[in-house]
Design a protein around this motif. Structure first.
Motif, PDB file in Angstrom:
ATOM      1  N   VAL A  14       0.818  -1.086   0.087  1.00 38.34           N
ATOM      2  CA  VAL A  14       0.253  -0.192   0.178  1.00 38.34           C
ATOM      3  C   VAL A  14       0.827   1.288   0.112  1.00 38.34           C
ATOM      4  CG1 VAL A  14      -1.624   1.291   1.371  1.00 38.34           C
ATOM      5  CG2 VAL A  14      -1.891  -1.367   1.125  1.00 38.34           C
ATOM      6  N   VAL A  16       0.808   4.525   1.231  1.00 40.22           N
ATOM      7  CA  VAL A  16       0.410   5.102   2.306  1.00 40.22           C
ATOM      8  C   VAL A  16       0.236   6.559   2.419  1.00 40.22           C
ATOM      9  CG1 VAL A  16       0.204   5.471   4.884  1.00 40.22           C
ATOM     10  CG2 VAL A  16       1.128   3.376   4.042  1.00 40.22           C
ATOM     11  N   TYR A  19      -2.712   7.127  -0.224  1.00 37.77           N
ATOM     12  CA  TYR A  19      -3.960   6.840   0.123  1.00 37.77           C
ATOM     13  C   TYR A  19      -4.666   8.095   0.982  1.00 37.77           C
ATOM     14  CZ  TYR A  19      -7.893   5.130   3.091  1.00 37.77           C
ATOM     15  OH  TYR A  19      -9.052   4.993   3.770  1.00 37.77           O
ATOM     16  N   TYR A  53      -7.853  -2.442   4.243  1.00 37.94           N
ATOM     17  CA  TYR A  53      -6.549  -1.478   4.335  1.00 37.94           C
ATOM     18  C   TYR A  53      -7.102  -0.187   4.522  1.00 37.94           C
ATOM     19  CZ  TYR A  53      -3.749  -5.118   2.349  1.00 37.94           C
ATOM     20  OH  TYR A  53      -3.195  -6.600   2.091  1.00 37.94           O
ATOM     21  N   THR A  56      -8.042   0.208   8.079  1.00 34.79           N
ATOM     22  CA  THR A  56      -7.056   0.179   9.031  1.00 34.79           C
ATOM     23  C   THR A  56      -6.166   1.704   9.247  1.00 34.79           C
ATOM     24  OG1 THR A  56      -6.754  -2.190   8.575  1.00 34.79           O
ATOM     25  CG2 THR A  56      -5.249  -1.261   9.499  1.00 34.79           C
ATOM     26  N   MET A  57      -6.028   2.094   7.853  1.00 28.30           N
ATOM     27  CA  MET A  57      -5.407   3.280   8.065  1.00 28.30           C
ATOM     28  C   MET A  57      -6.176   4.308   8.426  1.00 28.30           C
ATOM     29  SD  MET A  57      -3.235   3.182   4.334  1.00 28.30           S
ATOM     30  CE  MET A  57      -4.569   2.479   3.205  1.00 28.30           C
ATOM     31  N   ALA A  81      -2.361  -5.728   6.765  1.00 31.37           N
ATOM     32  CA  ALA A  81      -2.783  -4.476   7.404  1.00 31.37           C
ATOM     33  C   ALA A  81      -2.391  -4.121   8.570  1.00 31.37           C
ATOM     34  CB  ALA A  81      -4.235  -4.724   7.268  1.00 31.37           C
ATOM     35  N   LEU A  84      -0.242  -0.971   8.491  1.00 30.70           N
ATOM     36  CA  LEU A  84      -0.883   0.077   7.912  1.00 30.70           C
ATOM     37  C   LEU A  84      -1.633   0.911   9.257  1.00 30.70           C
ATOM     38  CD1 LEU A  84      -2.321  -1.323   4.982  1.00 30.70           C
ATOM     39  CD2 LEU A  84      -0.287   0.146   5.007  1.00 30.70           C
ATOM     40  N   ASN A 131       4.724  -2.296   4.386  1.00 33.61           N
ATOM     41  CA  ASN A 131       3.571  -1.442   4.733  1.00 33.61           C
ATOM     42  C   ASN A 131       3.987  -0.835   5.976  1.00 33.61           C
ATOM     43  OD1 ASN A 131       2.026  -2.270   2.426  1.00 33.61           O
ATOM     44  ND2 ASN A 131       0.918  -3.620   3.536  1.00 33.61           N
ATOM     45  N   THR A 135       4.606   3.365   6.672  1.00 33.92           N
ATOM     46  CA  THR A 135       3.885   3.915   7.613  1.00 33.92           C
ATOM     47  C   THR A 135       4.616   4.780   8.698  1.00 33.92           C
ATOM     48  OG1 THR A 135       2.094   2.351   7.748  1.00 33.92           O
ATOM     49  CG2 THR A 135       2.170   3.507   9.493  1.00 33.92           C
TER      50      THR A 135
END
Length: 199
Positions: A14, A16, A19, A53, A56-57, A81, A84, A131, A135
């Motif tokens: 991902v 991050v 996103y 995901y 979670t974020m 996840a 994240l 991930n 993060t």
């Protein structure tokens, strides 16, 4: 739109930062509308994974819930996840270390399974650590690994000494990071640890 390759994204990596930039453009009502229809652009379990995901974020899935899925169900999407989850302010370093150790434990426990399951769990851990690195703001997962391994031997920086009477056995590292064991009796440096004291 992201430096991650399509293969990495399919594996569960991902971006991050991307996103959060994208998510900030939507209020909760509009985001719910987007979420309702985005499943039609996904294939297989892609939408469920993406939703996990995102939740979670956005801190809508708890650390405890992810750990429950990881330990009880050995759910690989939860493993991915886990990295994240937003880091708690003021405890970032401690939390990154805890998560890194959770990943190592999960990977260690995987050894009891067959080779195919080991491979899928190993990939989940690798993606999860990537991930986590993103993060935590590390430029790449290798830097995260270096930082975590450096912490595990931090107590050895000054060395460790064991004293038995007038015998002192010391473990420390030379400037190149190679371990060395030295033994002294009084002021005299010994060539090796006496047999009686080796245990």
């Amino acid at each position: 739109r992201t430096p991650l390759t399509s293969d990495r994204l399919l594996d569960g990596a991902v971006d991050v930062a991307w996103y959060h930039r994208f998510r900030s453009k939507f209020d909760d009502k509009r985001w719910t509308t987007v979420d309702r229809y985005v499943k039609f652009a996904s294939s297989g379990a892609g939408h469920a994974r993406a939703r996990l995901y995102g939740e979670t974020m956005d801190a809508r899935v708890s650390r405890e819930e992810l750990l429950r899925r990881i330990t009880e169900k050995r759910n690989n999407d939860a493993v991915r996840a886990f990295g994240l989850l937003p880091l708690p302010p003021g405890e970032e370093e401690r939390e990154v270390t805890l998560r890194y150790n959770e990943y190592l434990e999960y990977k260690h426990q995987s050894r009891v399974f067959g080779s195919m399951r080991q491979a899928s769990e190993k990939l989940a851990v690798m993606i999860g650590m990537e991930n986590l690195a993103r993060t935590a703001g590390y430029p790449d997962p290798l830097r995260l690994q270096w930082a975590m391994e450096a912490k595990t031997v931090e107590d050895l920086r000054e060395g460790i000494a064991v004293t038995l009477g007038d015998l002192v056995v010391r473990l420390d590292f030379d400037p190149f990071g190679d371990p060395r064991v030295t033994a002294t009796k009084g002021e005299k440096m010994l060539k090796e640890i006496p047999a009686a004291a080796k245990k």
